[in-house]
Design a protein around this motif. Structure first.
Motif, PDB file in Angstrom:
ATOM      1  N   LEU A   1     -16.632  79.760  30.222  1.00 51.04           N
ATOM      2  CA  LEU A   1     -15.948  80.072  31.503  1.00 51.04           C
ATOM      3  C   LEU A   1     -14.940  78.861  31.774  1.00 51.04           C
ATOM      4  O   LEU A   1     -13.689  79.128  31.962  1.00 51.04           O
TER       5      LEU A   1
ATOM      6  N   ALA B   1     -12.150  79.371  29.377  1.00 53.07           N
ATOM      7  CA  ALA B   1     -11.303  80.556  29.685  1.00 53.07           C
ATOM      8  C   ALA B   1     -10.169  80.028  30.673  1.00 53.07           C
ATOM      9  O   ALA B   1      -9.070  80.659  30.616  1.00 53.07           O
ATOM     10  N   TYR B   2     -10.584  79.268  31.752  1.00 55.73           N
ATOM     11  CA  TYR B   2      -9.718  78.720  32.683  1.00 55.73           C
ATOM     12  C   TYR B   2      -8.610  77.912  31.859  1.00 55.73           C
ATOM     13  O   TYR B   2      -7.421  77.724  32.150  1.00 55.73           O
TER      14      TYR B   2
ATOM     15  N   PHE C   1      -6.785  80.559  28.897  1.00 60.48           N
ATOM     16  CA  PHE C   1      -6.642  81.921  28.800  1.00 60.48           C
ATOM     17  C   PHE C   1      -6.125  82.475  30.436  1.00 60.48           C
ATOM     18  O   PHE C   1      -5.156  83.240  30.367  1.00 60.48           O
ATOM     19  N   VAL C   2      -6.730  82.193  31.298  1.00 61.54           N
ATOM     20  CA  VAL C   2      -6.511  82.936  32.434  1.00 61.54           C
ATOM     21  C   VAL C   2      -6.987  81.796  33.695  1.00 61.54           C
ATOM     22  O   VAL C   2      -7.863  81.080  33.735  1.00 61.54           O
TER      23      VAL C   2
ATOM     24  N   MET D   1      -8.525  86.018  37.337  1.00 60.43           N
ATOM     25  CA  MET D   1      -9.509  86.514  36.376  1.00 60.43           C
ATOM     26  C   MET D   1     -10.105  87.711  36.954  1.00 60.43           C
ATOM     27  O   MET D   1     -10.433  87.805  38.170  1.00 60.43           O
ATOM     28  N   HIS D   2      -9.991  88.884  36.041  1.00 63.81           N
ATOM     29  CA  HIS D   2     -10.582  90.138  36.682  1.00 63.81           C
ATOM     30  C   HIS D   2     -12.153  90.179  36.114  1.00 63.81           C
ATOM     31  O   HIS D   2     -12.912  89.332  35.380  1.00 63.81           O
TER      32      HIS D   2
ATOM     33  N   GLY E   1     -13.947  92.170  34.016  1.00 64.45           N
ATOM     34  CA  GLY E   1     -14.427  92.201  32.581  1.00 64.45           C
ATOM     35  C   GLY E   1     -14.394  90.620  31.852  1.00 64.45           C
ATOM     36  O   GLY E   1     -15.271  90.462  31.164  1.00 64.45           O
ATOM     37  N   GLN E   2     -13.292  89.950  32.384  1.00 67.01           N
ATOM     38  CA  GLN E   2     -13.163  88.644  31.682  1.00 67.01           C
ATOM     39  C   GLN E   2     -14.544  87.727  31.987  1.00 67.01           C
ATOM     40  O   GLN E   2     -15.044  86.946  31.455  1.00 67.01           O
ATOM     41  N   LEU E   3     -14.772  87.848  33.434  1.00 67.13           N
ATOM     42  CA  LEU E   3     -15.628  86.983  34.187  1.00 67.13           C
ATOM     43  C   LEU E   3     -17.083  87.425  33.322  1.00 67.13           C
ATOM     44  O   LEU E   3     -17.983  86.563  33.195  1.00 67.13           O
TER      45      LEU E   3
ATOM     46  N   LEU F   1     -17.683  88.880  30.644  1.00 69.05           N
ATOM     47  CA  LEU F   1     -17.798  88.297  29.165  1.00 69.05           C
ATOM     48  C   LEU F   1     -18.174  86.817  29.159  1.00 69.05           C
ATOM     49  O   LEU F   1     -18.845  86.493  28.305  1.00 69.05           O
ATOM     50  N   CYS F   2     -17.276  86.140  30.058  1.00 69.85           N
ATOM     51  CA  CYS F   2     -17.701  84.665  30.080  1.00 69.85           C
ATOM     52  C   CYS F   2     -19.365  84.436  30.483  1.00 69.85           C
ATOM     53  O   CYS F   2     -20.037  83.594  30.041  1.00 69.85           O
TER      54      CYS F   2
END
Length: 493
Positions: A429, A432-433, A436-437, A442-443, A445-447, A449-450
């Protein structure tokens, strides 16, 4: 069946009930917060509930723990416990009712008077659920406790959503609490076979009252520390601040209960049996700490790190102020779960007086730090919870070491292993921050996946560092696999 297998099976039933009840309550809280109730309305109910709980904490009067921990419990003692509980329920209901108008006057909101009157009514039903649930817990009948908890959650959800949709604002939550207590009592009486005593029996109440009077000092102190935040913030700041803070605390508490709270009721009777057998408690307690920290720390750290996307997805933009508060409240839970059973074990082992003294120090630290933080604003009130968590650990660690005899080196190793697993859980996570986003963008799907990558990282970490909880993971996995139908080769001819 071995003692360990019995405890593990009971824990699975308890966790199942906790997960289902959590899912129901969680969905209801999201729907009500997003579509029906605003932060000020939630703040209003939080103040009413907190004020009532400052009094109603005496409701149990230690009866649940008395029934669960008493070595030789007779039918006469059960009837007496029921009678004592009924008397306290009636007294507490009248006290809450009498306080309704003064509390409304203190906070300058007339709506608190009828709200507290409804909440007072819910506590009149509590004793009809206390004794049956305690008997089921004593027997480790967690299948029946499953039905009690899930049934009560379903009734609460139906009433809360129905009344909130009908425009009854904070009153929908108050009436839902009444319905929940009624359902808990009805199902508990059905499954336990217990019946309310008629006429009431107070003969032999001496041991119960002595146990309860000592426990009540503890409950009063705990109530002040636990329920004072909403009352302090409501007085120093605003109803909106209470609503935002209450939502942050509620979300963190729900996750903590989901992850580890389900097995609290399992460990108390389990340790009672170890006490009765004269078995050493150090190694079993270290295993409990390992299980708690390995499960709770990563979950709370992930919740704190993902606070912004979670709040925006669940509750919408008007609740975005919850996110920065949730970060600090979640991190504080790491310390509160580092010493599990800090109330249960001292009571079980007869150290309640020392526990009361420590709990008073605990309460002073909680209220003092909160008030100091609230004077600087809502954000600092939340930051104070982290400081309180550190103070809480320092207050109780000596007592728990004395009671259980755990080895300091072993505990520090467990904490280090759990910390490594926690870092592995939140690493995807945070990455990702960083690359990536942004959190607010963050939407789902991304959350998700993390979260999946974090779970995988946790699994790798607990085996890489040889965390004690890996044995429980393997035992549960083997239990699930053993129940799967084995493939059979069909016979010929």
């Amino acid at each position: 069946m071995s003692h360990a297998a019995t405890v593990r099976g009971a824990a699975l039933w308890s966790m199942g009930a906790q997960y289902i009840a959590f899912a129901i309550q969680f969905v209801v809280s999201v729907v009500i917060s997003r579509f029906f109730l605003s932060p000020p309305e939630m703040g209003l109910y939080s103040i009413a509930l907190s004020a009532a709980m400052m009094v109603s904490i005496l409701q149990d009067f230690g009866i649940s723990r008395f029934i669960s921990g008493e070595k030789d419990l007779s039918d006469a003692q059960i009837r007496t416990c029921f009678s004592v509980s009924l008397i306290f329920a009636l007294s507490i209901g009248f006290v809450i009712l009498a306080l309704a108008w003064p509390v409304a006057r203190f906070y300058g909101d007339a709506r608190l008077t009828p709200l507290l009157a409804i909440v007072a009514g819910s506590y009149l039903l509590v004793p009809f659920g206390i004794v049956p649930s305690a008997l089921l817990q004593r027997d480790m009948d967690f299948r029946s406790i499953f039905l009690v908890n899930v049934g009560a959650a379903v009734v609460n959800a139906a009433v809360a959503l129905g009344l909130a949709a009908g425009g009854h604002s904070a009153f929908s939550l108050a009436w839902a609490a009444v319905a929940q207590q009624g359902a808990r009592a009805a199902i508990g009486l059905w499954r336990s076979g217990a019946r309310p005593p008629f006429p009431p029996r107070l003969k032999g109440a001496g041991p119960i009252l002595r146990f309860g009077s000592n426990a009540s000092l503890l409950y009063i102190s705990s109530a002040v520390g636990t329920r004072s935040p909403e009352l302090v913030i409501g007085r120093v700041l605003t109803l909106t601040a209470v609503g935002l803070y209450g939502r942050a605390v509620s979300l963190a508490a729900q996750l903590q209960m989901l992850v580890s709270g389900a097995v609290d009721g399992v460990f108390y009777p389990a340790f009672a049996r170890l006490r009765d057998e004269g078995a050493p408690l150090g190694a079993p307690y270290q295993r409990v700490v390992a299980a708690y920290s390995a499960a709770t720390w990563p979950a709370m750290a992930f919740l704190g790190a993902a606070a912004t996307p979670i709040v925006l997805m669940l509750y919408g933009p008007r609740w975005v102020g919850v996110a920065p508060l949730l970060l600090w409240v979640s991190l504080a839970q790491v310390f509160f779960t580092a010493l599990p059973l800090h109330i249960e074990l001292p009571i079980l082992l007869g150290r309640i007086r020392r526990l009361v003294l420590l709990n008073v120090a605990d309460t002073v630290a909680s209220v003092g730090l909160l008030l100091l933080g609230a004077l600087w604003g809502l954000q600092w009130a939340a930051v104070s919870r982290l400081g309180y968590g550190i103070a809480w650990f320092a207050i109780y660690v000596g007592l728990m070491q004395t009671l259980t005899g755990f080895r300091w080196r072993a505990m520090l190793v467990i904490y280090a292993q759990s910390l490594i697993a926690t870092i592995a859980t939140i690493a995807p996570l945070l990455a990702a921050y960083r690359w990536f986003v942004a959190p607010a963008a963050m939407h789902f799907g991304q959350l998700a996946l993390c979260a999946l990558l974090g779970c995988a990282g946790w699994g790798v970490a607990i085996f890489a560092v040889r965390h004690p909880v890996r044995h429980e993971v393997l035992a549960v996995a083997q239990g699930v696999l053993s129940r799967l139908p084995a493939g059979r080769v069909p016979r010929r001819g």
